[in-house]
Motif scaffolding. Structure first.
Motif, mmCIF file in Angstrom:
data_model
loop_
_atom_site.group_PDB
_atom_site.id
_atom_site.type_symbol
_atom_site.label_atom_id
_atom_site.label_comp_id
_atom_site.label_asym_id
_atom_site.label_seq_id
_atom_site.Cartn_x
_atom_site.Cartn_y
_atom_site.Cartn_z
ATOM 1 N N THR A 180 -34.600 -18.142 35.886
ATOM 2 C CA THR A 180 -35.607 -19.027 36.450
ATOM 3 C C THR A 180 -35.004 -20.409 36.678
ATOM 4 O O THR A 180 -34.030 -20.796 36.031
ATOM 5 C CB THR A 180 -36.831 -19.189 35.521
ATOM 6 O OG1 THR A 180 -36.430 -19.894 34.338
ATOM 7 C CG2 THR A 180 -37.428 -17.845 35.129
ATOM 8 N N MET A 181 -35.599 -21.136 37.568
ATOM 9 C CA MET A 181 -35.151 -22.493 37.831
ATOM 10 C C MET A 181 -35.301 -23.344 36.570
ATOM 11 O O MET A 181 -34.429 -24.152 36.244
ATOM 12 C CB MET A 181 -35.945 -23.099 38.981
ATOM 13 C CG MET A 181 -35.422 -24.452 39.405
ATOM 14 S SD MET A 181 -36.243 -25.095 40.876
ATOM 15 C CE MET A 181 -37.771 -25.667 40.168
ATOM 16 N N ASP A 182 -36.411 -23.174 35.854
ATOM 17 C CA ASP A 182 -36.636 -23.952 34.631
ATOM 18 C C ASP A 182 -35.538 -23.702 33.602
ATOM 19 O O ASP A 182 -35.093 -24.629 32.931
ATOM 20 C CB ASP A 182 -37.996 -23.630 34.019
ATOM 21 C CG ASP A 182 -39.155 -24.153 34.842
ATOM 22 O OD1 ASP A 182 -38.946 -25.104 35.630
ATOM 23 O OD2 ASP A 182 -40.261 -23.616 34.706
ATOM 24 N N ALA A 183 -35.105 -22.457 33.478
ATOM 25 C CA ALA A 183 -34.051 -22.131 32.521
ATOM 26 C C ALA A 183 -32.764 -22.862 32.869
ATOM 27 O O ALA A 183 -32.095 -23.430 31.997
ATOM 28 C CB ALA A 183 -33.818 -20.622 32.492
ATOM 29 N N LEU A 196 -25.518 -26.637 37.834
ATOM 30 C CA LEU A 196 -25.761 -27.438 39.044
ATOM 31 C C LEU A 196 -25.658 -26.559 40.283
ATOM 32 O O LEU A 196 -26.495 -26.642 41.190
ATOM 33 C CB LEU A 196 -24.732 -28.560 39.149
ATOM 34 C CG LEU A 196 -25.094 -29.932 38.636
ATOM 35 C CD1 LEU A 196 -23.907 -30.865 38.787
ATOM 36 C CD2 LEU A 196 -26.310 -30.493 39.316
ATOM 37 N N GLY A 197 -24.615 -25.748 40.314
ATOM 38 C CA GLY A 197 -24.420 -24.855 41.452
ATOM 39 C C GLY A 197 -25.588 -23.907 41.630
ATOM 40 O O GLY A 197 -26.078 -23.704 42.751
ATOM 41 N N THR A 198 -26.049 -23.325 40.535
ATOM 42 C CA THR A 198 -27.183 -22.401 40.616
ATOM 43 C C THR A 198 -28.439 -23.119 41.097
ATOM 44 O O THR A 198 -29.162 -22.611 41.966
ATOM 45 C CB THR A 198 -27.448 -21.743 39.247
ATOM 46 O OG1 THR A 198 -26.278 -21.019 38.853
ATOM 47 C CG2 THR A 198 -28.631 -20.801 39.299
ATOM 48 N N LEU A 199 -28.693 -24.294 40.551
ATOM 49 C CA LEU A 199 -29.899 -25.032 40.938
ATOM 50 C C LEU A 199 -29.872 -25.439 42.404
ATOM 51 O O LEU A 199 -30.887 -25.331 43.104
ATOM 52 C CB LEU A 199 -30.076 -26.263 40.046
ATOM 53 C CG LEU A 199 -30.553 -25.970 38.629
ATOM 54 C CD1 LEU A 199 -30.385 -27.194 37.737
ATOM 55 C CD2 LEU A 199 -32.006 -25.506 38.638
ATOM 56 N N VAL A 221 -32.534 -27.033 44.898
ATOM 57 C CA VAL A 221 -32.859 -28.307 44.252
ATOM 58 C C VAL A 221 -31.956 -29.397 44.815
ATOM 59 O O VAL A 221 -30.756 -29.206 44.969
ATOM 60 C CB VAL A 221 -32.682 -28.206 42.718
ATOM 61 C CG1 VAL A 221 -32.865 -29.557 42.055
ATOM 62 C CG2 VAL A 221 -33.649 -27.177 42.146
ATOM 63 N N GLU A 222 -32.562 -30.516 45.139
ATOM 64 C CA GLU A 222 -31.816 -31.691 45.599
ATOM 65 C C GLU A 222 -32.030 -32.794 44.577
ATOM 66 O O GLU A 222 -33.162 -33.169 44.293
ATOM 67 C CB GLU A 222 -32.300 -32.135 46.975
ATOM 68 C CG GLU A 222 -32.011 -31.118 48.053
ATOM 69 C CD GLU A 222 -32.475 -31.572 49.429
ATOM 70 O OE1 GLU A 222 -32.705 -32.784 49.611
ATOM 71 O OE2 GLU A 222 -32.621 -30.706 50.298
ATOM 72 N N PHE A 223 -30.947 -33.299 44.031
ATOM 73 C CA PHE A 223 -31.024 -34.347 43.020
ATOM 74 C C PHE A 223 -30.925 -35.696 43.703
ATOM 75 O O PHE A 223 -29.944 -35.981 44.371
ATOM 76 C CB PHE A 223 -29.891 -34.188 42.001
ATOM 77 C CG PHE A 223 -29.992 -32.928 41.203
ATOM 78 C CD1 PHE A 223 -30.757 -32.886 40.053
ATOM 79 C CD2 PHE A 223 -29.331 -31.773 41.604
ATOM 80 C CE1 PHE A 223 -30.860 -31.726 39.317
ATOM 81 C CE2 PHE A 223 -29.433 -30.608 40.878
ATOM 82 C CZ PHE A 223 -30.198 -30.583 39.732
ATOM 83 N N GLU A 224 -31.942 -36.524 43.506
ATOM 84 C CA GLU A 224 -31.938 -37.840 44.135
ATOM 85 C C GLU A 224 -31.256 -38.874 43.248
ATOM 86 O O GLU A 224 -30.321 -39.526 43.667
ATOM 87 C CB GLU A 224 -33.366 -38.254 44.481
ATOM 88 C CG GLU A 224 -33.943 -37.364 45.583
ATOM 89 C CD GLU A 224 -35.353 -37.754 45.942
ATOM 90 O OE1 GLU A 224 -35.774 -38.878 45.620
ATOM 91 O OE2 GLU A 224 -36.040 -36.929 46.554
ATOM 92 N N ASP A 225 -31.719 -39.020 42.015
ATOM 93 C CA ASP A 225 -31.136 -40.023 41.122
ATOM 94 C C ASP A 225 -30.581 -39.328 39.889
ATOM 95 O O ASP A 225 -31.257 -39.199 38.877
ATOM 96 C CB ASP A 225 -32.166 -41.075 40.725
ATOM 97 C CG ASP A 225 -31.547 -42.179 39.859
ATOM 98 O OD1 ASP A 225 -30.306 -42.268 39.813
ATOM 99 O OD2 ASP A 225 -32.312 -42.931 39.242
#
Length: 133
Positions: free
Chosen positions: A73-76, A97-100, A106-110
Protein backbone atom coordinates in the motif's frame (compact mmCIF):
# COMPACT_ATOMS: atom_id res chain seq x y z
CA UNK A 1 -13.60 -15.38 31.33
CA UNK A 2 -12.14 -16.65 28.03
CA UNK A 3 -8.51 -17.64 28.69
CA UNK A 4 -6.41 -17.96 25.58
CA UNK A 5 -8.87 -15.97 23.47
CA UNK A 6 -6.77 -14.51 20.64
CA UNK A 7 -8.99 -11.44 20.40
CA UNK A 8 -7.57 -10.30 23.75
CA UNK A 9 -4.29 -9.47 22.02
CA UNK A 10 -6.16 -7.26 19.55
CA UNK A 11 -7.88 -5.36 22.36
CA UNK A 12 -4.54 -4.97 24.14
CA UNK A 13 -3.04 -3.39 21.01
CA UNK A 14 -5.37 -0.44 21.52
CA UNK A 15 -4.63 -0.21 25.24
CA UNK A 16 -0.87 -0.39 24.62
CA UNK A 17 -1.11 2.38 22.04
CA UNK A 18 -3.10 4.59 24.39
CA UNK A 19 -0.63 3.98 27.24
CA UNK A 20 2.37 4.25 24.89
CA UNK A 21 3.58 0.95 26.32
CA UNK A 22 6.04 -0.51 23.81
CA UNK A 23 6.50 -3.79 25.67
CA UNK A 24 2.75 -4.45 25.84
CA UNK A 25 2.34 -3.43 22.21
CA UNK A 26 5.04 -5.84 21.02
CA UNK A 27 3.68 -8.71 23.16
CA UNK A 28 0.19 -8.14 21.75
CA UNK A 29 1.56 -7.80 18.23
CA UNK A 30 3.50 -11.07 18.53
CA UNK A 31 0.36 -12.85 19.77
CA UNK A 32 -1.77 -11.40 16.97
CA UNK A 33 0.90 -12.14 14.38
CA UNK A 34 1.10 -15.78 15.47
CA UNK A 35 -2.68 -16.07 15.54
CA UNK A 36 -3.25 -14.69 12.03
CA UNK A 37 -0.16 -16.31 10.55
CA UNK A 38 1.43 -12.99 9.55
CA UNK A 39 -0.25 -9.91 8.14
CA UNK A 40 1.93 -7.21 6.57
CA UNK A 41 -0.69 -4.54 7.24
CA UNK A 42 -0.57 -5.41 10.93
CA UNK A 43 3.20 -4.90 10.76
CA UNK A 44 2.67 -1.51 9.14
CA UNK A 45 0.15 -0.47 11.77
CA UNK A 46 2.41 -1.52 14.65
CA UNK A 47 5.46 0.14 13.05
CA UNK A 48 3.48 3.35 12.71
CA UNK A 49 2.43 3.25 16.36
CA UNK A 50 5.99 2.50 17.49
CA UNK A 51 7.18 5.44 15.42
CA UNK A 52 4.82 7.76 17.29
CA UNK A 53 6.34 6.45 20.54
CA UNK A 54 9.77 7.46 19.24
CA UNK A 55 10.83 3.80 19.04
CA UNK A 56 12.35 4.01 15.57
CA UNK A 57 14.52 0.88 15.83
CA UNK A 58 11.61 -1.27 16.99
CA UNK A 59 9.41 0.24 14.28
CA UNK A 60 11.96 -0.61 11.59
CA UNK A 61 12.35 -4.16 12.93
CA UNK A 62 8.58 -4.73 12.80
CA UNK A 63 8.31 -3.17 9.35
CA UNK A 64 11.26 -5.16 8.00
CA UNK A 65 9.70 -8.36 9.30
CA UNK A 66 6.87 -7.81 6.79
CA UNK A 67 9.36 -7.61 3.91
CA UNK A 68 9.32 -5.01 1.14
CA UNK A 69 7.47 -7.33 -1.19
CA UNK A 70 4.53 -7.32 1.18
CA UNK A 71 4.27 -3.57 1.65
CA UNK A 72 1.50 -3.34 -0.89
CA UNK A 73 0.00 0.00 0.00
CA UNK A 74 1.04 3.58 -0.45
CA UNK A 75 0.68 4.15 3.30
CA UNK A 76 3.08 1.30 4.04
CA UNK A 77 5.74 2.77 1.77
CA UNK A 78 5.11 6.23 3.20
CA UNK A 79 5.73 5.00 6.74
CA UNK A 80 8.76 3.05 5.52
CA UNK A 81 10.10 6.18 3.82
CA UNK A 82 9.82 8.24 6.99
CA UNK A 83 11.49 5.52 9.07
CA UNK A 84 14.32 4.92 6.60
CA UNK A 85 15.00 8.65 6.31
CA UNK A 86 15.14 8.95 10.09
CA UNK A 87 17.42 5.93 10.42
CA UNK A 88 19.64 7.21 7.57
CA UNK A 89 19.19 4.00 5.56
CA UNK A 90 19.69 5.68 2.19
CA UNK A 91 19.42 2.50 0.13
CA UNK A 92 16.01 1.68 1.61
CA UNK A 93 14.97 5.35 1.32
CA UNK A 94 15.75 5.24 -2.39
CA UNK A 95 13.70 2.06 -2.80
CA UNK A 96 10.64 3.51 -1.03
CA UNK A 97 10.93 6.86 -2.82
CA UNK A 98 11.03 5.01 -6.11
CA UNK A 99 7.96 2.97 -5.25
CA UNK A 100 6.01 6.00 -4.07
CA UNK A 101 6.83 8.10 -7.12
CA UNK A 102 6.81 5.40 -9.81
CA UNK A 103 4.03 3.08 -8.60
CA UNK A 104 1.75 5.53 -6.82
CA UNK A 105 2.51 8.80 -8.61
CA UNK A 106 3.38 10.67 -5.42
CA UNK A 107 4.96 14.06 -6.02
CA UNK A 108 6.93 15.52 -3.14
CA UNK A 109 6.74 19.29 -2.96
CA UNK A 110 8.68 20.18 0.19
CA UNK A 111 10.93 17.31 1.08
CA UNK A 112 13.22 19.43 3.25
CA UNK A 113 10.75 19.21 6.13
CA UNK A 114 11.35 15.45 6.43
CA UNK A 115 13.75 14.42 9.18
CA UNK A 116 16.84 12.94 7.53
CA UNK A 117 16.21 14.49 4.11
CA UNK A 118 19.27 16.74 4.32
CA UNK A 119 21.57 13.76 4.90
CA UNK A 120 19.83 11.78 2.16
CA UNK A 121 20.19 14.70 -0.27
CA UNK A 122 23.97 14.48 0.18
CA UNK A 123 24.14 10.74 -0.58
CA UNK A 124 24.91 8.76 -3.74
CA UNK A 125 21.41 7.29 -3.54
CA UNK A 126 19.92 10.77 -3.79
CA UNK A 127 21.97 11.45 -6.93
CA UNK A 128 20.60 8.20 -8.36
CA UNK A 129 17.05 9.23 -7.50
CA UNK A 130 17.53 12.67 -9.04
CA UNK A 131 18.66 11.01 -12.30
CA UNK A 132 15.36 9.12 -12.43
CA UNK A 133 13.29 12.30 -12.16
Amino acid sequence: QFPGDPSTAFILLDLAALKEDEEMLLRSFNSMDAWVGGDPLLNVMIASILSTFGSKESAMAVLNAAGDGHLGTMDAHDIALVLTLESRDHTATLRHLGTLTESYGVEFEDRTALDGWKEFSESDQFAEWEERQ
